[in-house]
Write an enzyme that holds these catalytic residues in place. Sequence first.
Site, PDB file in Angstrom:
ATOM      1  N   GLU A 131       0.839  -1.207   0.000  1.00 30.49           N
ATOM      2  CA  GLU A 131       0.000   0.000   0.000  1.00 30.49           C
ATOM      3  C   GLU A 131       0.873   1.255   0.000  1.00 30.49           C
ATOM      4  O   GLU A 131       0.587   2.227  -0.685  1.00 30.49           O
ATOM      5  CB  GLU A 131      -0.904  -0.048   1.239  1.00 30.49           C
ATOM      6  N   THR A 184      -5.410   7.877  -5.045  1.00 32.48           N
ATOM      7  CA  THR A 184      -5.434   7.969  -3.581  1.00 32.48           C
ATOM      8  C   THR A 184      -4.474   9.051  -3.082  1.00 32.48           C
ATOM      9  O   THR A 184      -4.798   9.825  -2.184  1.00 32.48           O
ATOM     10  CB  THR A 184      -5.073   6.599  -2.962  1.00 32.48           C
TER      11      THR A 184
HETATM   12  N1  HSE Z   1      -8.198   5.315   4.055  1.00 35.42           N
HETATM   13  C1  HSE Z   1      -7.663   5.488   2.741  1.00 35.42           C
HETATM   14  C2  HSE Z   1      -8.014   6.871   2.235  1.00 35.42           C
HETATM   15  C3  HSE Z   1      -8.234   4.449   1.835  1.00 35.42           C
HETATM   16  O1  HSE Z   1      -9.190   7.225   2.356  1.00 35.42           O
HETATM   17  O2  HSE Z   1      -7.145   7.581   1.744  1.00 35.42           O
HETATM   18  C4  HSE Z   1      -7.770   4.546   0.417  1.00 35.42           C
HETATM   19  O3  HSE Z   1      -6.659   3.758   0.203  1.00 35.42           O
END
Ligand code: HSE
Length: 310
Positions: A131, A184
Amino acid sequence: MSQSIKVFAPATVANVVCGFDVLGFAVHSPGDEVVLRLSDKPGVNIIKIDGDEGRLPTNPEKNTVGISVIKFLEKIGSTQGIEIELYKKMPLGSGLGSSSASTVAGVFAINELMGGPLSKEELLPFAMEGERLACGSAHADNVAPALFGGFVLVRSYNPLDIIKLPSPKGLYCTLIHPHIEVQTKDARNILPKQIDLQDAVEQWGNVAGLISGLYQSDYSLISRSLKDVIVEPVRSVLIPGFHQVKNAALDVGALGGGISGSGPSIFVLSTNEDIANKAAKAMEKEFLKLGIGNDTYISQINPKGPVVIG
Ligand code: HSE
């Protein structure tokens, strides 16, 4: 030891509206598939990536599946050569936990192929590193539910403390993926670094309410708690028609919902399949009014996470 393995890992809904970076759940579909094969050629080699339109790196050090398999082998002190095939069955930059599904499929597969030396808890940090490579942040609210299944709470990142939560048996999730892309990294960069205490009070009240609602199968409490006063107001501007789309689902009886992960997908929860279907149609219609093509997915909560399929 078998020579090869094929694993499916599911899409996930991270944040679940009020739980930014700490809550997530897995669905049954879509999901990604990974094939791993023992090889006489040393090192980890990605020999095929299908369904990514040529966008993902095939250099294993730069690929989320590749790097997590490399780190896993280092950890167990193995020099075994591995071939990887990755079958992307969901879009990139969609908010469906696409990179997490691939990474989790990869770490689960390598662990199985090597005879299961590590527990799921021990596999999680490898998936989180994937990630970090994908978006610059090692958050766990996609990878943990993809790995453990069900609803998951990241109670703490340091030390890592993952709590598996129950969910009502009848709960359905409707996901809609509008055909636009949000990275993201970008969706994280626009967030405020500091928040108002009053907003924090409202947010942690809702997180606690949502978790209580899941434990008690209290749909009304779940519905009241699906509110986000911190992230949604900022990120929703990245999704054309966000409020109309969400309201259309609420109008046909969905309990509540919001942005799935960092978007642009939107999810809602419902108490049965009929409402989940109606919500899908209502949301689809709103995006189409704006000329935005979309895909919908309806699923119960996936309690298992990754599965061996070949
Ligand atoms: N919690 C993360 C965000 C999830 O909202 O950026 C996306 O990878």
